[in-house]
Design an enzyme around this catalytic site. Structure first.
Site, PDB file in Angstrom:
ATOM      1  N   HIS A   1       0.847  -1.202   0.000  1.00 12.24           N
ATOM      2  CA  HIS A   1       0.000   0.000   0.000  1.00 12.24           C
ATOM      3  C   HIS A   1       0.885   1.255   0.000  1.00 12.24           C
ATOM      4  O   HIS A   1       0.642   2.208  -0.745  1.00 12.24           O
ATOM      5  CB  HIS A   1      -0.874   0.065   1.261  1.00 12.24           C
ATOM      6  CG  HIS A   1      -1.926  -0.995   1.366  1.00 12.24           C
ATOM      7  ND1 HIS A   1      -2.053  -1.793   2.477  1.00 12.24           N
ATOM      8  CD2 HIS A   1      -2.906  -1.377   0.516  1.00 12.24           C
ATOM      9  CE1 HIS A   1      -3.085  -2.611   2.300  1.00 12.24           C
ATOM     10  NE2 HIS A   1      -3.607  -2.383   1.124  1.00 12.24           N
TER      11      HIS A   1
ATOM     12  N   LYS B   1     -17.764  -6.249   6.133  1.00 16.26           N
ATOM     13  CA  LYS B   1     -16.433  -6.688   6.561  1.00 16.26           C
ATOM     14  C   LYS B   1     -16.251  -6.445   8.046  1.00 16.26           C
ATOM     15  O   LYS B   1     -16.670  -5.430   8.574  1.00 16.26           O
ATOM     16  CB  LYS B   1     -15.342  -5.941   5.790  1.00 16.26           C
ATOM     17  CG  LYS B   1     -14.959  -6.620   4.484  1.00 16.26           C
ATOM     18  CD  LYS B   1     -13.744  -5.937   3.875  1.00 16.26           C
ATOM     19  CE  LYS B   1     -13.516  -6.408   2.445  1.00 16.26           C
ATOM     20  NZ  LYS B   1     -12.526  -5.578   1.756  1.00 16.26           N
TER      21      LYS B   1
ATOM     22  N   ARG C   1      -2.228  -6.184  -8.430  1.00 14.14           N
ATOM     23  CA  ARG C   1      -1.132  -7.127  -8.167  1.00 14.14           C
ATOM     24  C   ARG C   1      -1.103  -8.253  -9.196  1.00 14.14           C
ATOM     25  O   ARG C   1      -0.057  -8.661  -9.647  1.00 14.14           O
ATOM     26  CB  ARG C   1      -1.285  -7.739  -6.765  1.00 14.14           C
ATOM     27  CG  ARG C   1      -0.960  -6.767  -5.660  1.00 14.14           C
ATOM     28  CD  ARG C   1      -1.499  -7.230  -4.342  1.00 14.14           C
ATOM     29  NE  ARG C   1      -2.959  -7.154  -4.321  1.00 14.14           N
ATOM     30  CZ  ARG C   1      -3.699  -7.315  -3.253  1.00 14.14           C
ATOM     31  NH1 ARG C   1      -3.131  -7.594  -2.097  1.00 14.14           N
ATOM     32  NH2 ARG C   1      -5.001  -7.213  -3.321  1.00 14.14           N
TER      33      ARG C   1
ATOM     34  N   SER D   1      -2.808  -7.587   3.110  1.00 15.83           N
ATOM     35  CA  SER D   1      -3.033  -7.494   4.564  1.00 15.83           C
ATOM     36  C   SER D   1      -3.375  -8.867   5.119  1.00 15.83           C
ATOM     37  O   SER D   1      -2.888  -9.248   6.192  1.00 15.83           O
ATOM     38  CB  SER D   1      -4.176  -6.518   4.849  1.00 15.83           C
ATOM     39  OG  SER D   1      -3.892  -5.242   4.325  1.00 15.83           O
TER      40      SER D   1
END
Ligand code: ADP
Length: 158
Positions: A16, A40, A89, A127
């Protein structure tokens, strides 16, 4: 020009940070937006996540952190941000990002989503992967700031 970089940042990683740093070179101001997701259940509180990001971006002069629970494009509009930054990514990210960016473009044509490719050496960092390594007592110190490292150790390595 102002750019907004939305995400969960639960917690912020070196991946990040790299996107924030590269964006801060391209834009006058970069606003990191922690977006609350109703479905979440975050590992870290909002305050903890803000603190961890602020600590890490301190050396970049034109970055600030906000949080919101609404639609990202509404927040972007409110903050005068014309560009929404996302990191990619791998192909898996692309599929989701394509959907989000397309919906956002339909909702508000004035805001452009800009994709930055992850640095190859950070492309496997997420994460959740870091939390998994921490949970299993692995060494994750290379992937996070010293503050995040300490917080994850307290949380997972009792
Ligand atoms: P979200 O839940 O919105 O995906 P994240 O905090 O997981 O929030 O990620 C925010 C943004 O940062 C996303 O665009 C994601 O693809 C990107 N990102 C996450 N990890 C990396 C990394 N290692 N390198 C580059 N971009 C990343």
């Amino acid at each position: 020009m102002i750019a907004i970089y939305p995400g969960s940042f639960d917690p912020i990683t070196i991946g990040h940070y790299d996107i924030i740093r590269r964006s801060s070179i391209l834009f006058d101001e970069v606003i990191v937006a922690i977006m609350e997701h109703p479905l979440k259940n975050p590992t870290f509180t909002l305050d903890e996540r803000i603190l961890m990001i602020e600590d890490m971006v301190r050396d970049l002069g034109n970055v600030r952190v906000v949080f919101d629970s609404g639609l990202t494009i509404n927040l972007a509009k409110k903050l005068n941000a014309r560009v929404l930054i996302r990191g990619i990514r791998a192909v898996m990210d692309y599929e989701m990002e394509l959907r989000n960016a397309s919906v956002n473009k339909i909702l508000d044509d004035d805001i452009e989503t800009l994709f930055l490719l992850a640095m190859p050496e950070y492309s496997f960092i997420s994460s959740s992967a870091i939390k998994e390594i921490a949970f299993h007592n692995g060494d994750f110190s290379r992937f996070v700031s010293p503050m995040v490292y300490e917080k994850l150790k307290v949380k997972y390595q009792k």
